[in-house]
Motif scaffolding. Structure first.
Motif, PDB file in Angstrom:
ATOM      1  N   ARG A  92       0.842  -1.200   0.000  1.00 48.37           N
ATOM      2  CA  ARG A  92       0.000   0.000   0.000  1.00 48.37           C
ATOM      3  C   ARG A  92       0.878   1.251   0.000  1.00 48.37           C
ATOM      4  NH1 ARG A  92      -5.019  -1.600   0.130  1.00 48.37           N
ATOM      5  NH2 ARG A  92      -5.607   0.581  -0.021  1.00 48.37           N
ATOM      6  N   LEU A  93       0.362   2.302  -0.606  1.00 48.18           N
ATOM      7  CA  LEU A  93       1.177   3.499  -0.825  1.00 48.18           C
ATOM      8  C   LEU A  93       0.592   4.731  -0.162  1.00 48.18           C
ATOM      9  CD1 LEU A  93       1.528   2.430  -4.465  1.00 48.18           C
ATOM     10  CD2 LEU A  93       3.503   2.765  -2.963  1.00 48.18           C
ATOM     11  N   ASP A  94       1.472   5.702   0.100  1.00 48.02           N
ATOM     12  CA  ASP A  94       1.032   6.970   0.673  1.00 48.02           C
ATOM     13  C   ASP A  94       1.060   8.106  -0.348  1.00 48.02           C
ATOM     14  OD1 ASP A  94       0.890   6.019   3.447  1.00 48.02           O
ATOM     15  OD2 ASP A  94       3.061   5.773   3.210  1.00 48.02           O
ATOM     16  N   LYS A  95       2.064   8.070  -1.199  1.00 41.34           N
ATOM     17  CA  LYS A  95       2.214   9.176  -2.151  1.00 41.34           C
ATOM     18  C   LYS A  95       2.562   8.649  -3.538  1.00 41.34           C
ATOM     19  CE  LYS A  95       3.323  12.906   1.042  1.00 41.34           C
ATOM     20  NZ  LYS A  95       4.344  13.745   1.673  1.00 41.34           N
ATOM     21  N   ILE A  96       2.265   9.472  -4.540  1.00 38.94           N
ATOM     22  CA  ILE A  96       2.554   9.105  -5.929  1.00 38.94           C
ATOM     23  C   ILE A  96       3.302  10.274  -6.574  1.00 38.94           C
ATOM     24  CG2 ILE A  96       1.569   8.437  -8.162  1.00 38.94           C
ATOM     25  CD1 ILE A  96       0.771   6.448  -5.959  1.00 38.94           C
ATOM     26  N   PHE A  97       4.424   9.954  -7.198  1.00 38.38           N
ATOM     27  CA  PHE A  97       5.179  11.009  -7.889  1.00 38.38           C
ATOM     28  C   PHE A  97       5.388  10.638  -9.352  1.00 38.38           C
ATOM     29  CE2 PHE A  97       9.502  12.573  -9.170  1.00 38.38           C
ATOM     30  CZ  PHE A  97       9.143  13.902  -9.341  1.00 38.38           C
ATOM     31  N   ILE A  98       4.825  11.452 -10.231  1.00 36.67           N
ATOM     32  CA  ILE A  98       5.056  11.259 -11.667  1.00 36.67           C
ATOM     33  C   ILE A  98       5.889  12.439 -12.138  1.00 36.67           C
ATOM     34  CG2 ILE A  98       3.978  11.058 -13.952  1.00 36.67           C
ATOM     35  CD1 ILE A  98       1.603   9.708 -12.573  1.00 36.67           C
ATOM     36  N   GLY A  99       7.131  12.157 -12.502  1.00 38.89           N
ATOM     37  CA  GLY A  99       8.023  13.233 -12.912  1.00 38.89           C
ATOM     38  C   GLY A  99       9.442  12.723 -13.027  1.00 38.89           C
ATOM     39  N   SER A 100      10.423  13.620 -12.997  1.00 39.47           N
ATOM     40  CA  SER A 100      11.869  13.375 -13.079  1.00 39.47           C
ATOM     41  C   SER A 100      12.358  13.240 -14.513  1.00 39.47           C
ATOM     42  CB  SER A 100      12.304  12.119 -12.308  1.00 39.47           C
ATOM     43  OG  SER A 100      12.275  10.990 -13.143  1.00 39.47           O
TER      44      SER A 100
ATOM     45  N   CYS B  36      11.973  13.949  -7.044  1.00 41.68           N
ATOM     46  CA  CYS B  36      12.948  12.941  -7.479  1.00 41.68           C
ATOM     47  C   CYS B  36      14.075  12.874  -6.463  1.00 41.68           C
ATOM     48  CB  CYS B  36      13.500  13.276  -8.850  1.00 41.68           C
ATOM     49  SG  CYS B  36      14.854  12.203  -9.319  1.00 41.68           S
ATOM     50  N   LEU B  37      14.506  14.034  -5.962  1.00 38.80           N
ATOM     51  CA  LEU B  37      15.532  14.002  -4.930  1.00 38.80           C
ATOM     52  C   LEU B  37      15.205  14.927  -3.773  1.00 38.80           C
ATOM     53  CD1 LEU B  37      18.942  15.744  -5.611  1.00 38.80           C
ATOM     54  CD2 LEU B  37      16.746  16.605  -6.343  1.00 38.80           C
ATOM     55  N   ALA B  38      14.019  15.553  -3.850  1.00 40.24           N
ATOM     56  CA  ALA B  38      13.541  16.266  -2.671  1.00 40.24           C
ATOM     57  C   ALA B  38      14.502  17.321  -2.149  1.00 40.24           C
ATOM     58  CB  ALA B  38      13.192  15.261  -1.565  1.00 40.24           C
ATOM     59  N   MET B  39      15.066  18.082  -3.040  1.00 37.96           N
ATOM     60  CA  MET B  39      15.900  19.197  -2.574  1.00 37.96           C
ATOM     61  C   MET B  39      15.046  20.422  -2.331  1.00 37.96           C
ATOM     62  SD  MET B  39      19.545  19.479  -4.432  1.00 37.96           S
ATOM     63  CE  MET B  39      20.379  20.799  -3.567  1.00 37.96           C
ATOM     64  N   ASN B  40      13.880  20.451  -2.951  1.00 40.71           N
ATOM     65  CA  ASN B  40      12.973  21.565  -2.695  1.00 40.71           C
ATOM     66  C   ASN B  40      11.961  21.097  -1.646  1.00 40.71           C
ATOM     67  OD1 ASN B  40      11.278  19.867  -4.051  1.00 40.71           O
ATOM     68  ND2 ASN B  40      10.762  21.268  -5.693  1.00 40.71           N
ATOM     69  N   ALA B  41      10.806  21.729  -1.595  1.00 34.05           N
ATOM     70  CA  ALA B  41       9.862  21.408  -0.523  1.00 34.05           C
ATOM     71  C   ALA B  41       9.097  20.103  -0.758  1.00 34.05           C
ATOM     72  CB  ALA B  41       8.885  22.572  -0.362  1.00 34.05           C
ATOM     73  N   ASP B  42       9.212  19.511  -1.949  1.00 30.70           N
ATOM     74  CA  ASP B  42       8.440  18.311  -2.252  1.00 30.70           C
ATOM     75  C   ASP B  42       9.181  17.094  -1.730  1.00 30.70           C
ATOM     76  OD1 ASP B  42       7.116  20.248  -3.702  1.00 30.70           O
ATOM     77  OD2 ASP B  42       8.005  19.666  -5.619  1.00 30.70           O
ATOM     78  N   LYS B  43       8.700  16.514  -0.656  1.00 27.68           N
ATOM     79  CA  LYS B  43       9.400  15.348  -0.124  1.00 27.68           C
ATOM     80  C   LYS B  43       8.500  14.389   0.631  1.00 27.68           C
ATOM     81  CE  LYS B  43      12.306  18.114   2.047  1.00 27.68           C
ATOM     82  NZ  LYS B  43      13.103  18.928   2.909  1.00 27.68           N
ATOM     83  N   LEU B  44       9.042  13.198   0.882  1.00 29.08           N
ATOM     84  CA  LEU B  44       8.336  12.220   1.693  1.00 29.08           C
ATOM     85  C   LEU B  44       8.655  12.477   3.161  1.00 29.08           C
ATOM     86  CD1 LEU B  44       9.079   8.864  -0.206  1.00 29.08           C
ATOM     87  CD2 LEU B  44       7.090  10.372  -0.431  1.00 29.08           C
ATOM     88  N   GLU B  45       7.694  12.170   4.024  1.00 31.83           N
ATOM     89  CA  GLU B  45       7.941  12.212   5.466  1.00 31.83           C
ATOM     90  C   GLU B  45       8.489  10.836   5.868  1.00 31.83           C
ATOM     91  OE1 GLU B  45       7.655  14.929   7.245  1.00 31.83           O
ATOM     92  OE2 GLU B  45       6.975  15.994   5.440  1.00 31.83           O
ATOM     93  N   PRO B  46       9.160  10.758   7.034  1.00 36.43           N
ATOM     94  CA  PRO B  46       9.704   9.459   7.454  1.00 36.43           C
ATOM     95  C   PRO B  46       8.641   8.363   7.419  1.00 36.43           C
ATOM     96  CG  PRO B  46      10.465  11.188   8.926  1.00 36.43           C
ATOM     97  CD  PRO B  46       9.499  11.840   7.971  1.00 36.43           C
ATOM     98  N   GLY B  47       8.995   7.235   6.837  1.00 30.80           N
ATOM     99  CA  GLY B  47       8.084   6.092   6.797  1.00 30.80           C
ATOM    100  C   GLY B  47       7.091   6.113   5.646  1.00 30.80           C
ATOM    101  N   GLU B  48       6.938   7.235   4.976  1.00 29.74           N
ATOM    102  CA  GLU B  48       5.977   7.279   3.875  1.00 29.74           C
ATOM    103  C   GLU B  48       6.476   6.475   2.682  1.00 29.74           C
ATOM    104  OE1 GLU B  48       3.408  11.384   4.377  1.00 29.74           O
ATOM    105  OE2 GLU B  48       5.152  11.420   3.052  1.00 29.74           O
ATOM    106  N   ARG B  49       5.515   5.875   2.003  1.00 26.57           N
ATOM    107  CA  ARG B  49       5.836   4.995   0.887  1.00 26.57           C
ATOM    108  C   ARG B  49       5.314   5.606  -0.404  1.00 26.57           C
ATOM    109  NH1 ARG B  49       7.250  -0.060   1.296  1.00 26.57           N
ATOM    110  NH2 ARG B  49       6.580  -0.407   3.433  1.00 26.57           N
ATOM    111  N   CYS B  50       6.180   5.612  -1.414  1.00 27.22           N
ATOM    112  CA  CYS B  50       5.842   6.327  -2.641  1.00 27.22           C
ATOM    113  C   CYS B  50       6.057   5.458  -3.875  1.00 27.22           C
ATOM    114  CB  CYS B  50       6.730   7.569  -2.725  1.00 27.22           C
ATOM    115  SG  CYS B  50       6.492   8.568  -4.194  1.00 27.22           S
ATOM    116  N   ALA B  51       5.097   5.507  -4.801  1.00 22.56           N
ATOM    117  CA  ALA B  51       5.314   4.948  -6.139  1.00 22.56           C
ATOM    118  C   ALA B  51       5.847   6.104  -6.966  1.00 22.56           C
ATOM    119  CB  ALA B  51       4.013   4.431  -6.721  1.00 22.56           C
TER     120      ALA B  51
ATOM    121  N   GLY C  77      13.973   9.066   5.622  1.00 21.28           N
ATOM    122  CA  GLY C  77      13.121   7.952   6.034  1.00 21.28           C
ATOM    123  C   GLY C  77      12.050   7.566   5.021  1.00 21.28           C
ATOM    124  N   GLY C  78      12.010   8.254   3.886  1.00 23.37           N
ATOM    125  CA  GLY C  78      11.001   7.964   2.863  1.00 23.37           C
ATOM    126  C   GLY C  78      11.326   6.668   2.129  1.00 23.37           C
TER     127      GLY C  78
END
Ligand code: SF4
Lengths: 211, 476
Positions: B344-352, B417-432, B446-447
């Motif tokens: 199961r997933l928490d977040k979805i990122f389409i990009g990079s 993609c590398l979360a250098m800006n504000a877009d990032k996963l929180e610890p433990g979050e799972r992303c496709a 922790g993402g």
């Protein structure tokens, strides 16, 4: 760039394959526009239990006592012992900057990622590739003897163990020359300015659209 | 005499001087610049009192640190909230102005991820040597160019000399023959290849991708594959030039025009590996073996087909491998043995730079059209690779499809993609994620990242867990 001729130091064993550049220095520290100051955040995610931020006072952070850099016996180590494919991932030179800023001068591992390997030489860091069996043996030795040190003689291309045993290693002659003398390769290339210009002239005729 | 590989041809054409020790001074035709790996190179230039060798060979654009929300974006560089990010983007801007380097700045509608922007502008072309202080420069190899990532010292070296000192790599051919099954994309092909040969499988080599599958791929697909050559350990990936390459370049803003175009095309057509060329290593892959792929661990080689299960520690063949699996499972919060489709997933990122081109967005949009993102998903975002991709997508109404499905539609950049800006996963979050690296902490401290194709990410957004796009398509 600081030259390396002979280096002797305490060996720090990092027992993990595929150590990537994000692990060596996490991206939040890449926002710096300087080349120095990355040492305190080398292996940040492994070294501390919380997420580090640039400019933070690291002494107040919870450390991971199990991580090798935090163990008393490896303090002031300068020779990093690692496993296969060390330095994979990005091209960021912040990785060798962080390693040298921390105090590492030599890395010993069975293999390296190409770009990282290349970047080391530009920063006075000597990456030595040895057979994985030899590396495995050095891991055992390091664990067995507290304060285990190795002496690396770049000119002779040998590593001397405390018992006097010698291990030889390969290194390409141009890189060795630059490292031994701390040479800046930009200056060396600029001596070829005429050749570069001549090449450009020829190409301009053949492929005018590229210019 | 045996024929030459494409890599041999590109190499030979760029040797300015061969040295006795086997290294060569190699001429560099194009240099791309972004804000993260250039400031120290500019600084070096200033300290040494040197200048650029050939300014026109350079193109800059900020991508890693730029915010992707339009509110933060609207106010230009001053509007970047994080002061350290702002300083880095500002430094690039100052440096480009000072040296008269063409920059597609943050407010330019052509700004984007360097590896999307270069081909899109026709700045990178077949037969060129292309470098950038970024390992995914391998992307441009899809164009039949020798494209490689370099470190900051080399960036400075290229700025001042237009050359690099290099040793020639070995030749590797990865030939993928047959026809890809429905729902299997370029991303699945490259993940499968990395799973097969490992993240150091291509070390010391330049990889050429060939075979029927590659010939049938669009340029976008070929870029996706070359992009991840670096994850297979190779600094450069290549695809021989064909009519697909040439029609892609036609009418690109910086592509040659008129008589030059004709001349260029006849030169470009020679940029193929000869039939009798010798490769040091050949890997053959049957397209029929490739299912949609999902990475389960913390290295891109830790990947399986979507119908498979997560490996268990005992699957490791050596002690080091077992240790790697153990560490990866721990980090990913997996026990080993679970079915991929149960994750199961928490977040979805389409990009990079791997999957943010128009074709990727079209496929993802077609997957989610008329459906809704699962309520279990906290955030699903689409980040186009460049301003022009974004514009094109909006022309086609893709933004509306995404928004109606519950995705956020962002401004172009590297983003999560590398979360250098504000877009990032929180610890433990799972992303496709459609990006290229699943390293620890890559998308946030922790993402947990699972690498997949755009359709697989899109379908996972709808279901809240992974599904096999091949069956899912049929049911829908
Ligand atoms: S999108 Fe990701 S991989 Fe590509 S250049 Fe940006 S940070 Fe690097």
């Amino acid at each position: 760039m600081e030259a390396i001729t002979i280096h002797e130091g305490i060996v720090v064993p990092l027992d993990r394959a595929n150590v990537d550049t994000d692990l060596i220095i996490p991206k939040q520290f890449l926002k710096s526009i300087k080349r120095t100051g990355f040492g305190p955040n080398l292996f940040d995610q492994l070294r501390y239990l919380d997420e580090g931020q640039p400019g933070q006072d690291n002494s107040a952070r919870p450390i991971n006592p199990d991580f090798v850099l935090n163990r008393q016996r490896y303090q002031s180590g300068s020779v990093l012992l690692a496993r296969e494919n060390f330095g994979c991932g990005s091209s960021r030179e912040h990785a060798p900057w962080a390693l040298t800023d921390y105090g590492f001068r030599v890395i010993i591992a069975p293999s390296y990622a190409d770009i990282f390997y290349n970047n080391c030489f530009k920063n006075g860091l000597l990456p030595i590739a040895l057979d994985s069996e030899v590396v495995a043996r050095l891991f055992k030795e390091t664990e067995k003897h507290s304060g285990y040190r190795l002496k690396i003689d770049l000119d002779q291309q040998i590593i001397v163990e405390p018992n006097g045993n010698q291990i030889s290693f390969e290194i390409d002659s141009f890189r060795k020359h630059c490292l031994l003398n701390g040479l800046d390769d930009i200056g060396m290339t600029l001596e070829k300015a005429d050749k570069i210009s001549a090449y450009e002239q020829k190409r301009k005729q053949q492929l005018p659209w590229q210019f | 005499m045996a024929g030459k590989t494409l890599y041999d041809k590109l190499w030979d054409a760029h040797v300015v001087e061969q040295r006795d020790d086997g290294s060569a001074l190699l001429y560099i035709d194009r240099h791309l610049i972004h804000e993260v790996t250039s400031p120290q190179a500019f600084e070096g230039l200033h300290i040494a009192g040197r200048e650029f060798w050939r300014k026109e060979a350079n193109l800059a654009t900020p991508d890693h640190n730029v915010p992707t929300t339009s509110s933060e974006r609207e106010q230009g560089i001053e509007g970047i909230v994080d002061p350290i990010s702002r300083l880095q983007v500002q430094t690039l801007d100052n440096n480009c102005n000072k040296h008269n380097i063409v920059q597609l700045g943050m407010m330019d509608n052509r700004q984007g991820i360097v590896h999307v922007v270069g081909p899109e502008q026709g700045f990178t072309q077949p037969g060129m040597t292309i470098v950038c202080g970024d390992s995914h420069t391998s992307t441009h190899g899809a164009m039949g160019a020798l494209a490689q990532g370099i470190g900051t010292s080399e960036v400075e070296h290229v700025m001042t000399t237009q050359c690099l000192v290099q040793k020639k790599m070995k030749n590797m051919l990865i030939r993928i023959d047959g026809i890809l099954a429905e729902g299997v994309t370029a991303k699945d092909v490259v993940l499968y290849v990395i799973g097969k040969i490992g993240t150091s499988g291509g070390t010391g080599h330049t990889i050429e991708f060939g075979g029927e599958v590659i010939r049938n791929l669009s340029m976008e697909g070929r870029m996706t594959i070359c992009n991840m050559s670096i994850e297979a350990g190779a600094r450069a990936g290549l695809v021989s030039v064909d009519e697909t390459t040439i029609s892609y370049l036609k009418d690109k803003p910086l592509a040659p025009k008129g008589e030059d175009w004709e001349k260029a095309c006849s030169y470009w057509r020679t940029l193929v590996s000869d039939d009798d060329a010798q490769f040091d290593t050949v890997v053959e892959i049957d397209a029929a073996d490739i299912a949609p792929q999902v990475s389960w661990g913390t290295s891109p080689e830790m990947v399986v087909g979507v119908d498979d299960a997560v490996p268990v520690i005992e699957n490791g063949k050596t002690e080091t491998q077992k240790e790697s699996i153990k560490l990866a499972l721990e980090y990913m919060g997996l026990n080993g043995g679970e079915k991929i489709t149960d994750i199961r997933l928490d977040k979805i990122f389409i990009g990079s730079c791997t999957n943010s081109r128009i074709e990727d967005l079209r496929l993802a949009a077609a997957t989610v059209k008329g459906k809704k993102v699962s309520p279990d998903i906290k955030l699903a975002m689409v980040v186009p690779g460049s301003g022009l991709v974004k514009f094109q997508a909006e022309q086609e109404g893709l933004d509306v499809i995404f928004r109606e499905a519950g995705f956020e539609w962002r401004e172009p950049g590297c983003s999560m993609c590398l979360a250098m800006n504000a877009d990032k996963l929180e610890p433990g979050e799972r992303c496709a994620s459609t990006s290229n690296r699943n390293f620890e902490g890559r998308q946030g401290f922790g993402g947990r990242t699972h690498l997949v194709s755009p359709q697989m990410a899109a379908a996972a957004a709808i279901e809240g867990h992974f599904v096999n796009i091949q069956n899912w398509n049929k049911e829908a």
